[in-house]
Write a protein that holds these residues in place. Structure first.
Motif, short mmCIF file in Angstrom:
data_model
loop_
_atom_site.label_atom_id
_atom_site.label_comp_id
_atom_site.label_asym_id
_atom_site.label_seq_id
_atom_site.Cartn_x
_atom_site.Cartn_y
_atom_site.Cartn_z
N GLN A 224 0.83 -1.21 0.00
CA GLN A 224 0.00 0.00 0.00
C GLN A 224 0.86 1.26 0.00
OE1 GLN A 224 -2.59 -0.30 3.41
NE2 GLN A 224 -3.45 -2.27 2.72
N ALA A 225 1.94 1.23 0.75
CA ALA A 225 2.83 2.39 0.82
C ALA A 225 3.45 2.69 -0.56
CB ALA A 225 3.94 2.14 1.84
N LEU A 226 3.88 1.66 -1.26
CA LEU A 226 4.47 1.86 -2.58
C LEU A 226 3.42 2.33 -3.58
CD1 LEU A 226 6.88 -1.20 -2.80
CD2 LEU A 226 7.42 1.17 -2.17
N ASP A 227 2.21 1.79 -3.49
CA ASP A 227 1.14 2.24 -4.38
C ASP A 227 0.79 3.71 -4.13
OD1 ASP A 227 0.81 -0.14 -5.77
OD2 ASP A 227 -0.68 -0.93 -4.37
N MET A 228 0.85 4.11 -2.86
CA MET A 228 0.60 5.52 -2.52
C MET A 228 1.60 6.42 -3.25
SD MET A 228 1.44 7.46 1.07
CE MET A 228 3.19 7.05 0.84
N ALA A 229 2.87 6.07 -3.17
CA ALA A 229 3.90 6.89 -3.81
C ALA A 229 3.74 6.91 -5.33
CB ALA A 229 5.29 6.37 -3.42
N GLN A 230 3.38 5.78 -5.90
CA GLN A 230 3.18 5.74 -7.35
C GLN A 230 2.06 6.68 -7.77
OE1 GLN A 230 0.78 4.69 -9.77
NE2 GLN A 230 2.35 5.21 -11.32
N PHE A 392 11.58 1.70 -7.90
CA PHE A 392 11.53 2.49 -9.13
C PHE A 392 10.55 1.88 -10.14
CE2 PHE A 392 13.12 3.89 -13.30
CZ PHE A 392 13.20 5.25 -13.09
N SER A 393 10.50 0.56 -10.19
CA SER A 393 9.57 -0.10 -11.12
C SER A 393 8.12 0.18 -10.75
CB SER A 393 9.84 -1.61 -11.17
OG SER A 393 9.41 -2.24 -9.99
N VAL A 394 7.86 0.44 -9.47
CA VAL A 394 6.51 0.82 -9.05
C VAL A 394 6.26 2.28 -9.43
CG1 VAL A 394 4.94 1.15 -7.10
CG2 VAL A 394 6.47 -0.84 -7.16
N LEU A 395 7.20 3.14 -9.13
CA LEU A 395 7.01 4.57 -9.41
C LEU A 395 6.79 4.83 -10.90
CD1 LEU A 395 9.68 6.28 -7.12
CD2 LEU A 395 7.26 5.92 -6.66
N ASN A 396 7.48 4.07 -11.76
CA ASN A 396 7.31 4.32 -13.20
C ASN A 396 6.16 3.52 -13.81
OD1 ASN A 396 8.28 1.71 -13.68
ND2 ASN A 396 10.31 2.39 -14.31
N GLY A 397 5.40 2.82 -12.94
CA GLY A 397 4.18 2.16 -13.39
C GLY A 397 4.34 0.79 -14.00
N LYS A 398 5.52 0.19 -13.90
CA LYS A 398 5.73 -1.12 -14.51
C LYS A 398 5.13 -2.26 -13.69
CE LYS A 398 9.78 -0.04 -17.34
NZ LYS A 398 11.19 -0.39 -17.65
N GLU A 399 4.98 -2.06 -12.39
CA GLU A 399 4.32 -3.07 -11.56
C GLU A 399 3.66 -2.39 -10.36
OE1 GLU A 399 6.95 -6.02 -9.90
OE2 GLU A 399 8.64 -4.66 -9.89
N ASP A 400 2.67 -3.05 -9.79
CA ASP A 400 2.00 -2.47 -8.63
C ASP A 400 2.68 -2.92 -7.34
OD1 ASP A 400 1.17 -5.09 -8.14
OD2 ASP A 400 -0.89 -4.74 -8.78
N GLY A 401 2.23 -2.37 -6.23
CA GLY A 401 2.86 -2.65 -4.95
C GLY A 401 2.84 -4.11 -4.56
N LYS A 402 1.73 -4.79 -4.80
CA LYS A 402 1.61 -6.20 -4.40
C LYS A 402 2.64 -7.06 -5.12
CE LYS A 402 -1.73 -10.00 -4.04
NZ LYS A 402 -3.15 -10.41 -4.28
N LYS A 403 2.73 -6.88 -6.42
CA LYS A 403 3.71 -7.66 -7.19
C LYS A 403 5.13 -7.26 -6.81
CE LYS A 403 4.92 -9.05 -11.91
NZ LYS A 403 6.38 -8.85 -11.74
N ALA A 404 5.34 -5.99 -6.56
CA ALA A 404 6.69 -5.50 -6.26
C ALA A 404 7.23 -6.08 -4.96
CB ALA A 404 6.68 -3.97 -6.17
#
Length: 421
Positions: A224-230, A392-404
């Motif tokens: 969730q935290a990574l998705d928030m930043a994305q 970085f792969s989350v921030l640039n939209g290549k994967e979501d937080g769960k997969k990351a």
């Protein structure tokens, strides 16, 4: 690769009569402005108090190059090139076997220092460095704009997102087309590991790897935290933030083109310079909390270690005691602008008069969270590389937080194998 010899380093010698000294120690002298004056102060104190002689060594200013030289020195078991040197926060575990155990000599000082650095510098219960100066992530904000729009500094990431969205839209309506709500360090490098740690830990998602070495990143709160930043990218933060390090972030903020900025304390004094467009307009606060009220700030800074091959361990320890006492830390603040690691100094009237802005940082420093560097030892560079690349792969939209977080767990398990070493 360059071979490390004494000629590869710069040794600064002052005039002296060798016969009047018991032993000669070599200490790293900081290369930043004010470093030479500070080292002269240390030399005068050390030689007067111990009757030993002190010489200075200047290492490369680049962190990676300095580490490479140190590792060559240790591999050669060279105890003469340098006795006392500064260690980066993330090197403590990496250099564990090459540095002197300071537990017996300095362990009783523990409660006088901020807890985060002390914890960071202890490997399996053994103190391997003494905190020299402290650095942590903080949130900078435009006081004038928060007042203009009747808002308070954000307490949570949700508050930050709402306020940034509101004020960004309003400022753009007034013609500031390049104005953004937030800037931070989004480039794929060590600084992004620090940002990711702050997001994840504030959400209750842990610190990637716990103090016992267990990999903890694969959990819903971290995702969730990574998705928030994305969600910030392209909305309240420019897409260009994916290429920002500290100075790129500061440039945008100090030019007046952002409301909030995550950065290190050094940026405050620069924002208040006479030629700064934001002089008198900048506030500083702790980084926002996650949904459950947790706050986190990544620990930075440098620490004093002793070469495990030193020929003069007792004299080296005496030098470390001088380097880290109250008077030396106040002098370092005065000459180099570095924040003290001794808690009581923040109540010292001389310190408060010298740097009144430090009162804003005291509570933040007390909550500093170490990166998982000490526990992962020599493998930390690979650990951090995995963290910032996946983030970085989350921030640039290549994967979501769960997969990351699942991917990151796999990468960290491969790196750890049977154990951290």
């Amino acid at each position: 690769m360059k071979t490390l010899t004494l000629s590869a380093l710069t040794v600064a010698l002052a005039g002296f009569c060798q016969a009047s000294f018991a032993d000669t120690l070599r200490m790293e002298c900081p290369v930043s402005p004010g470093g030479k004056e500070y080292c002269k102060y240390i030399k005068d104190r050390f030689e007067k108090q111990t009757q030993h002689q002190l010489e200075f060594v200047e290492f490369p200013s680049g962190s990676d190059e300095k580490l490479a030289l140190l590792q060559q020195l240790f591999a050669a078991k060279d105890g003469k090139a340098v006795d006392v040197f500064e260690t980066d926060t993330i090197w403590i575990g990496l250099l564990d076997k090459q540095t002197l155990d300071l537990t017996e000599a300095m362990g009783s000082e523990k409660d006088k220092f901020f807890p985060g650095p002390w914890q960071n510098n202890s490997v399996n219960g053994h103190l391997k460095a003494v905190p020299g100066y402290i650095d942590t992530g903080v949130l900078f904000y435009r006081k004038d704009l928060l007042d203009k729009y009747q808002e308070q500094p954000p307490k949570t990431w949700q508050d930050l997102t709402r306020i940034a969205t509101k004020i960004q839209a309003a400022e753009r309506k007034e013609g500031k087309k390049n104005f953004w709500g937030l800037v931070f360090q989004g480039k794929s490098y060590e600084g992004l590991t620090c940002n990711a740690l702050e997001w994840v830990d504030s959400y209750g998602g842990g610190t990637f790897i716990d103090e016992k070495g267990n990999i903890t990143i694969n959990n819903p709160k971290a995702a969730q935290a990574l998705d928030m930043a994305q969600g910030w990218i392209g909305t309240i933060a420019p897409k260009g933030v994916l290429g920002y390090k500290e100075e790129e972030s500061r440039s945008v903020f100090q030019n007046g083109d952002a409301l909030f900025m995550r950065n290190w304390p050094y940026a405050y004094q620069l924002s208040q310079a006479d030629d700064s467009p934001l002089k008198g307009k900048v506030g500083v606060t702790a980084l926002p909390s996650g949904p459950e009220g947790n706050g986190a700030t990544a620990l930075g800074g440098w620490h004093w270690s002793v070469n495990g091959n030193t020929k003069n361990p007792d004299a080296a320890i005496a030098l470390v005691k001088i380097l880290t006492d109250d008077d030396s830390q106040k002098t370092r603040l005065k000459m180099l602008g570095h924040a003290p690691t001794r808690v009581a100094l923040y109540d010292d009237k001389e310190v408060q008069a010298l740097a009144p802005h430090l009162t804003m940082f005291r509570d933040i420093f007390a909550k500093a969270v170490p990166r998982p560097a000490t526990v992962t030892k020599a493998q930390y560079p690979r650990v951090s590389n995995a963290i910032f690349n996946v983030t970085f792969s989350v921030l640039n939209g290549k994967e979501d937080g769960k997969k990351a977080v699942a991917d990151l767990e796999k990468r960290l398990k491969r790196t750890k194998a049977s154990d951290w070493r």
